[in-house]
Enzyme design. Structure first.
Site, PDB file in Angstrom:
ATOM      1  CG  PHE A 154     -24.776 -45.507 -11.792  1.00  0.00           C
ATOM      2  CD1 PHE A 154     -23.461 -45.869 -11.600  1.00  0.00           C
ATOM      3  CD2 PHE A 154     -25.354 -45.404 -10.390  1.00  0.00           C
ATOM      4  CE1 PHE A 154     -22.925 -46.422 -10.483  1.00  0.00           C
ATOM      5  CE2 PHE A 154     -24.813 -45.754  -9.102  1.00  0.00           C
ATOM      6  CZ  PHE A 154     -23.306 -46.310  -9.454  1.00  0.00           C
ATOM      7  CG  ASP A 239     -32.555 -47.515 -10.581  1.00  0.00           C
ATOM      8  OD1 ASP A 239     -32.958 -46.912  -9.617  1.00  0.00           O
ATOM      9  OD2 ASP A 239     -31.582 -47.983 -10.752  1.00  0.00           O
ATOM     10  CE  LYS A 268     -27.770 -42.418  -4.923  1.00  0.00           C
ATOM     11  NZ  LYS A 268     -27.829 -43.164  -6.213  1.00  0.00           N
TER      12      LYS A 268
HETATM   13  C1  LIG Z   1     -27.298 -44.397  -6.489  1.00  0.00           C
HETATM   14  C2  LIG Z   1     -27.806 -45.150  -7.628  1.00  0.00           C
HETATM   15  C3  LIG Z   1     -27.998 -46.604  -7.215  1.00  0.00           C
HETATM   16  C4  LIG Z   1     -27.103 -47.475  -6.354  1.00  0.00           C
HETATM   17  O1  LIG Z   1     -27.558 -47.040  -5.265  1.00  0.00           O
HETATM   18  P1  LIG Z   1     -26.532 -47.493  -3.826  1.00  0.00           P
HETATM   19  O2  LIG Z   1     -27.159 -47.132  -2.654  1.00  0.00           O
HETATM   20  O3  LIG Z   1     -25.124 -46.633  -4.089  1.00  0.00           O
HETATM   21  O4  LIG Z   1     -26.424 -49.077  -4.045  1.00  0.00           O
HETATM   22  C5  LIG Z   1     -28.872 -47.499  -8.164  1.00  0.00           C
HETATM   23  N1  LIG Z   1     -29.611 -46.706  -9.361  1.00  0.00           N
HETATM   24  C6  LIG Z   1     -29.389 -45.190  -9.321  1.00  0.00           C
HETATM   25  C7  LIG Z   1     -30.340 -44.775 -10.498  1.00  0.00           C
HETATM   26  C8  LIG Z   1     -28.771 -44.479  -8.577  1.00  0.00           C
HETATM   27  O5  LIG Z   1     -28.539 -43.236  -8.924  1.00  0.00           O
END
Ligand SMILES: *Cc1c(COP(=O)(O)O)cnc(C)c1O
Length: 422
Positions: A154, A239, A268
């Site tokens: 994700f 990520d 986040k």
């Molecule tokens: C939440 C998340 C995203 C996306 O972040 P948003 O602020 O919702 O756009 C991307 N990568 C990972 C691993 C995430 O957990």
């Protein structure tokens, strides 16, 4: 104590009349199906709903609330900045932009920072930087760059990012898809090796897959990807939007295995639970391909975001929160092992203060149902897929509160087993 220890059952809870905040015919688009909890305030690990019920927040905004709700140092930094300047755009600069970049790069042991707002934007930025680096530096023929990504990942919701996804719910119906991504099984370094060729500019993965249910790859996965990328002149992009900033007991999840990515996405928790703040940190020569005019963001690196982001970095510099996540994480793991031994969970994965728990199938409960029962007993958590739930409480949760949450989880699972007569 929980004020609602005798909370109604789930059915009664869901039948509760809608709270005033959501009264009237709904005009909100239906792209979420939240638990039936309407929150009005939060402090630390606790939130309170419109009826005055208190809940322990064991989702913590998918790790956006790693420091809990309204951490005093973060709120103070935001308030102070509100009285100074909040937005300049990048057409001008401001006094906190470079300090923010310094704070986060020094915290993460990286060279350069490019500020954005949401996580998806940080991932988009990394994809653009990797492609441009591929054309300008590696010499990949124009328009042919490929990026190897992982199944079950994700990375966000934009049209390019859903093109990297193999989750039908995330992906289906949003084509045409952005080309240039090769999806291989997660945790399988050999599959990555097989997918890399002369057009490959990057390997982009999560060090731990959060949304997939806290999936932890083999310990040699990231080191092998690092070696592979070095060998083939490919960028390793990690990520860490959910795994980063203390969650795993280290500043970054990649620190657990001693790997340094070429680019790392952060988001986040970087915004301290106050506002969206994201960034790509990493190699100066790679981010350097994004020359003036080639990429940007109106709000990226705004003064308010930088003030909060600096305060977030300051919270993590001493390392005590990371250590706390590791210590509490060991307790979490012990409690989870007890649930496994008792046959209430079929399987589980934990790293730091982060757990993906698969409820034993014979209990006949989806993750969603488990989360509804937990909410009725005063604990907020989030299901992922199937019968999996995820726990990611604030890193500064009180030990007693973590115990309480796990006591409630145990109680909910035991009661369910008694009810189905197993
Ligand atoms: C939440 C998340 C995203 C996306 O972040 P948003 O602020 O919702 O756009 C991307 N990568 C990972 C691993 C995430 O957990």
């Amino acid at each position: 104590m929980l004020e609602h220890a005798d909370a109604p059952t789930t059915a009664q809870t869901t039948a509760r009349p809608p709270a005033p905040a959501s009264a009237g015919p709904g005009v909100l688009a239906p792209n979420y199906e939240p638990l039936h909890v309407v929150l009005v305030s939060g402090e630390g690990s606790w939130v309170t709903d419109v009826d005055g019920r208190r809940y322990l927040d064991c989702l913590a905004g998918y790790s956006a609330l790693n420091f809990g709700h309204r951490h005093p140092a973060l709120v103070a930094a935001a308030k102070e900045q509100l009285d100074a300047i909040t937005l300049t755009s990048r057409a001008f600069t401001h006094d906190l932009l470079e300090p923010f970049a310094r704070a986060v790069t020094s915290l993460t042991g990286t060279e350069t920072l490019l500020p954005m707002n949401t996580g998806a934007e940080a991932v988009e930025t990394a994809v653009k930087a990797a492609r441009k680096w591929g054309y300008d530096v590696k010499g990949v023929p124009d328009g042919e760059a490929t990026i190897v990504v992982a199944s079950g990942a994700f990375h966000g919701r934009t049209t390019t990012i859903v093109s990297m996804s193999d989750d039908p719910l995330t992906r289906d119906g949003f084509g045409p898809y952005t080309p240039g991504f090769r999806i291989v099984p997660y945790g399988d370094a050999d599959a990555v090796a097989a997918a890399v060729d002369g057009t490959t500019v990057a390997v982009l993965v999560e060090p731990v897959q959060g949304e997939s249910g806290v999936i932890i790859p083999p310990a040699d996965y990231l080191p092998r990807l690092r070696a592979l990328c070095d060998e083939h002149d490919v960028l390793l992009v990690l990520d860490e939007i959910q795994s980063g900033l203390g969650r795993t007991g280290t500043t970054l999840a990649q620190d657990l295995v001693g790997v340094r990515a070429d680019l790392t996405t952060l988001g986040k928790a970087l915004g301290g639970g106050i506002l969206p703040v994201s960034a790509v940190v990493g190699r100066r020569d790679v981010l350097g391909v994004l020359t003036p005019g080639t990429h940007g963001s109106t709000f990226g690196g705004n003064p308010l975001a930088c003030a909060v982001g600096i305060a977030v970095a300051d919270l993590l510099v001493p390392g005590t929160l990371q250590a706390r996540a590791a210590t509490l994480g060991a307790e979490l793991r012990a409690r989870v092992e007890a649930l496994l031994a008792e046959g209430l969970l079929a399987s589980a994965r934990t790293v730091g203060l982060w757990a993906g728990l698969d409820v034993e199938p014979s209990l006949g409960m989806t993750g969603r149902q488990t989360c509804e029962l937990l909410a009725a007993h005063g604990v907020l958590a989030k299901d992922t897929h199937g019968s999996t739930i995820r726990l990611a409480p604030p890193l500064n949760i009180e030990r007693e509160d973590l115990d309480l949450a796990l006591d409630i989880l145990t109680k909910v699972l035991r009661e369910r087993r008694a009810a189905v007569g197993r």
